[in-house]
Design a protein around this motif. Structure first.
Motif, PDB file in Angstrom:
ATOM      1  N   UNK A 324       0.830  -1.207   0.000  1.00 45.41           N
ATOM      2  CA  UNK A 324       0.000   0.000   0.000  1.00 45.41           C
ATOM      3  C   UNK A 324       0.860   1.251   0.000  1.00 45.41           C
ATOM      4  N   UNK A 325       1.936   1.228   0.792  1.00 48.07           N
ATOM      5  CA  UNK A 325       2.823   2.392   0.840  1.00 48.07           C
ATOM      6  C   UNK A 325       3.496   2.635  -0.511  1.00 48.07           C
ATOM      7  N   UNK A 326       3.811   1.560  -1.213  1.00 49.59           N
ATOM      8  CA  UNK A 326       4.405   1.706  -2.543  1.00 49.59           C
ATOM      9  C   UNK A 326       3.451   2.424  -3.488  1.00 49.59           C
ATOM     10  N   UNK A 327       2.175   2.078  -3.433  1.00 51.56           N
ATOM     11  CA  UNK A 327       1.183   2.739  -4.287  1.00 51.56           C
ATOM     12  C   UNK A 327       1.098   4.223  -3.959  1.00 51.56           C
ATOM     13  N   UNK A 328       1.122   4.540  -2.670  1.00 51.22           N
ATOM     14  CA  UNK A 328       1.057   5.945  -2.256  1.00 51.22           C
ATOM     15  C   UNK A 328       2.313   6.700  -2.708  1.00 51.22           C
ATOM     16  N   UNK A 329       3.486   6.042  -2.629  1.00 52.17           N
ATOM     17  CA  UNK A 329       4.730   6.683  -3.058  1.00 52.17           C
ATOM     18  C   UNK A 329       4.697   6.971  -4.556  1.00 52.17           C
ATOM     19  N   UNK A 343       7.341  12.409   3.731  1.00 47.06           N
ATOM     20  CA  UNK A 343       6.520  11.739   4.740  1.00 47.06           C
ATOM     21  C   UNK A 343       6.352  10.255   4.405  1.00 47.06           C
ATOM     22  N   UNK A 344       6.188   9.938   3.107  1.00 46.43           N
ATOM     23  CA  UNK A 344       6.004   8.546   2.709  1.00 46.43           C
ATOM     24  C   UNK A 344       7.296   7.747   2.845  1.00 46.43           C
ATOM     25  N   UNK A 345       8.414   8.378   2.500  1.00 48.69           N
ATOM     26  CA  UNK A 345       9.700   7.702   2.671  1.00 48.69           C
ATOM     27  C   UNK A 345       9.903   7.334   4.146  1.00 48.69           C
ATOM     28  N   UNK A 346       9.562   8.249   5.035  1.00 50.70           N
ATOM     29  CA  UNK A 346       9.696   7.981   6.469  1.00 50.70           C
ATOM     30  C   UNK A 346       8.824   6.795   6.894  1.00 50.70           C
ATOM     31  N   UNK A 347       7.600   6.734   6.372  1.00 41.60           N
ATOM     32  CA  UNK A 347       6.705   5.627   6.725  1.00 41.60           C
ATOM     33  C   UNK A 347       7.219   4.300   6.178  1.00 41.60           C
ATOM     34  N   UNK A 348       7.777   4.327   4.980  1.00 36.78           N
ATOM     35  CA  UNK A 348       8.342   3.108   4.398  1.00 36.78           C
ATOM     36  C   UNK A 348       9.525   2.612   5.220  1.00 36.78           C
ATOM     37  N   UNK A 403      23.715   1.826   5.895  1.00 29.48           N
ATOM     38  CA  UNK A 403      22.939   2.230   7.073  1.00 29.48           C
ATOM     39  C   UNK A 403      21.517   2.629   6.686  1.00 29.48           C
ATOM     40  N   UNK A 404      20.620   2.541   7.666  1.00 28.19           N
ATOM     41  CA  UNK A 404      19.225   2.912   7.447  1.00 28.19           C
ATOM     42  C   UNK A 404      19.113   4.360   6.995  1.00 28.19           C
ATOM     43  N   UNK A 405      19.921   5.247   7.596  1.00 29.60           N
ATOM     44  CA  UNK A 405      19.869   6.657   7.233  1.00 29.60           C
ATOM     45  C   UNK A 405      20.294   6.877   5.784  1.00 29.60           C
ATOM     46  N   UNK A 406      21.290   6.093   5.326  1.00 31.69           N
ATOM     47  CA  UNK A 406      21.734   6.196   3.936  1.00 31.69           C
ATOM     48  C   UNK A 406      20.634   5.786   2.973  1.00 31.69           C
ATOM     49  N   UNK A 407      19.945   4.713   3.312  1.00 30.66           N
ATOM     50  CA  UNK A 407      18.868   4.220   2.442  1.00 30.66           C
ATOM     51  C   UNK A 407      17.745   5.255   2.362  1.00 30.66           C
ATOM     52  N   UNK A 408      17.391   5.856   3.502  1.00 25.46           N
ATOM     53  CA  UNK A 408      16.326   6.862   3.517  1.00 25.46           C
ATOM     54  C   UNK A 408      16.707   8.062   2.655  1.00 25.46           C
ATOM     55  N   UNK A 409      17.941   8.538   2.786  1.00 22.45           N
ATOM     56  CA  UNK A 409      18.385   9.686   1.990  1.00 22.45           C
ATOM     57  C   UNK A 409      18.427   9.343   0.508  1.00 22.45           C
ATOM     58  N   UNK A 410      18.874   8.124   0.201  1.00 24.99           N
ATOM     59  CA  UNK A 410      18.922   7.667  -1.200  1.00 24.99           C
ATOM     60  C   UNK A 410      17.527   7.613  -1.810  1.00 24.99           C
TER      61      UNK A 410
END
Length: 536
Positions: A324-329, A343-348, A403-410
């Motif tokens: 569902x999050x993928x569809x929203x993204x 906001x969606x990246x953070x939720x994912x 790292x998780x932070x790297x993935x989020x920024x990417x």
């Protein structure tokens, strides 16, 4: 409410179409054309509500047009606009269902008042024809079909969580907040030599199973639909406080009764695959897939059986949420802004990269994100390299993220780049369209019949969309823009010593007097007085 304007004098036509703020009155100008024959073609092809037409026109006059419209499209309201104050015209117009008869020169207020009267009458007639009582009756008659489509699409995983809630509410389906137990039902193969049915009758006996399942199972606590391949799906529902054992007992009793009915009525056998209990609406498609998998076990276990699914490798519900999050993204990339994407990246990240997740799951989710972003780009016929530009190397190097932070920024960086590219290309497409209109005007500035309708038709673009977009980009209506170009061109030609009637013809005016009035109104001086004219 769609309005069709029919007037052979282009300046009058443009004044009515462009000089009145029709959208503020709830009116859309579908087309503005110069002949009755052209108008009649449009009425036959498109939904038109109101026709505002001149009487005297070449090829087909307004009265003849009204006659055709009244005969084939009696709901269309017709307003006649003419320079001939003749009772015979009015009388004949009434015979052809004409609502109003305006005598030229009718000002904009008169025209608006007549059109709004026609709009009110059209709406009132439509409301009477589609009264609330009738709509409610039709809705109730159609509701079972809509519910069936809803359940089928839900079982096949076509809805996000918010869609399930909205559609269930709209269709008055009491399924939310309940336990859900899916069962897949299928007829066993028809034996060779059966006296009642041939092997080719499979579609018929599948439908018979579906109708019997509805008779035996369908209730407030069980929904029954037929899937695309003929398999019957039953969804048993229970309140959260009801135990799984009680739900299974109720389901087993009902399925046993159905299979016995099939044996007794058809003298054939059917089998059932029983899925696991879905704790919420989003898990139902997965549970239904498992019921279909259980049904396949009859190849080993035999026919005329109810076979429960044996879950040897359970799938985590978190993957359902991520879908569902993928569809929203994807929606945020296509139409949203940076804040929504952030906001969606953070939720994912919270759903898929929690600290308790195994490393293998985190790696698989990253691959899933890479594939989704690539799919969004490739679906538009673009390449990743041209879309991401300077970020392409970073995209291709996703395997080095630790790292998780790297993935989020990417993920944020790639989503923003793709979203920005989509927005830029959409904007450049609009600018290209307006550029085509401007070239169209320049090439035809000498033609009297120069209108936005002709431009839209030549470019295969919707008239209303083009009118709105042209004004947004240029800051002027089409008619004001054309008038400015014509007056500037005329001033230039007169400055070069051209005669007034030649200059008028070069900028699309057939009548010199009308040109002179327009020129004086625009520049504040007559064309003959601005520049010395050469001797004849």
């Amino acid at each position: 409410m769609k309005l069709l304007i029919v007037e052979d004098e282009h300046h009058v036509r443009e004044r009515i179409a462009e000089g009145i703020d029709w959208p503020s009155f709830g009116i859309e100008v579908a087309h503005a054309v110069g002949s009755g024959r052209e108008a009649w073609t449009i009425v036959q092809k498109e939904r038109i509500d109101i026709v505002l037409t001149d009487i005297r026109m070449p090829e087909m006059g307004g009265l003849e047009l009204a006659k055709h419209v009244k005969r084939d499209f009696p709901h269309v309201k017709i307003i006649l606009l003419t320079g001939h104050d003749d009772f015979e015209y009015a009388r004949e117009g009434i015979e052809h269902g004409v609502l109003k008869y305006l005598v030229k020169p009718a000002d904009n207020d008169e025209i608006v008042a007549a059109v709004l009267e026609a709009k009110e009458l059209r709406e009132r007639e439509a409301a009477e024809r589609h009264s609330i009582a009738l709509l409610e009756r039709q809705w109730k008659e159609h509701l079972p079909h809509l519910k069936g489509l809803f359940y089928k699409s839900w079982l096949q995983g076509r809805y996000a969580g918010w869609e399930i809630e909205r559609r269930a509410h709209d269709l008055q389906v009491a399924c939310l907040g309940r336990k859900l137990l899916p069962v897949a039902l299928d007829m066993d193969p028809i034996p060779e030599g059966n006296e009642r049915f041939r092997v080719s009758d499979r579609a018929l006996v599948l439908f018979a199973l579906y109708t019997m399942a509805r008779d035996v199972l369908e209730s407030e606590a069980c929904a029954v639909v037929q899937d695309d391949d003929g398999v019957t799906a039953a969804v048993f529902m229970a309140a959260p406080e009801e135990s799984d054992e009680t739900l299974h007992a109720r389901m087993n009793h009902a399925i046993d009764e159905l299979l016995a009915t099939v044996r007794m009525v058809l003298r054939l056998t059917a089998s059932a695959g029983i899925g696991p209990v879905a704790a919420d609406a989003q898990q139902l498609p997965r549970a239904y897939r498992m019921s279909r998998m259980a049904l396949q076990e009859r190849i080993v276990l035999g026919n005329d059986m109810a076979i429960p699914y044996r879950d040897t490798n359970p799938e985590e519900a978190g993957w359902v949420l991520l879908a569902d999050l993928e569809k929203e993204l994807e929606l945020a990339i296509e139409t949203g802004g940076p804040a929504g994407r952030r906001e969606l990246v953070q939720r994912i990240m919270e759903a898929g990269f929690a600290t308790d997740k195994p490393l293998a799951d985190a790696k698989e989710l990253l691959l899933r994100m890479v594939c989704q972003l690539a799919r969004i780009v490739h679906a538009k016929g673009w390449t990743l390299r041209e879309t991401l530009k300077g970020d392409y190397e970073a995209f291709a190097g996703f395997g080095s993220l630790l790292a998780k932070e790297q993935i989020a920024a990417w993920l944020q960086r790639m989503a923003d780049r793709i979203g920005d590219t989509i927005a830029e290309r959409r904007k450049s497409g609009t600018q290209l369209t307006i550029g085509e209109v401007e070239r169209f005007i320049q090439e035809r500035l000498h033609e009297e019949e120069l209108s936005l309708y002709l431009a839209a038709e030549s470019m295969y673009v919707n008239y209303s969309y083009l009118s709105r977009t042209f004004k947004e980009v240029t800051g002027q209506s089409f008619s004001d823009y054309v008038l400015r170009l014509r007056m500037e061109k005329a001033k230039e030609l007169l400055g070069q010593g051209m005669k007034v009637y030649d200059a008028a013809e070069r900028v699309g005016y057939r009548h010199v007097n009308y040109f002179s009035k327009s020129f004086q109104k625009y520049w504040g001086i007559k064309p003959s007085g601005m520049f010395r004219q050469p001797a004849p």
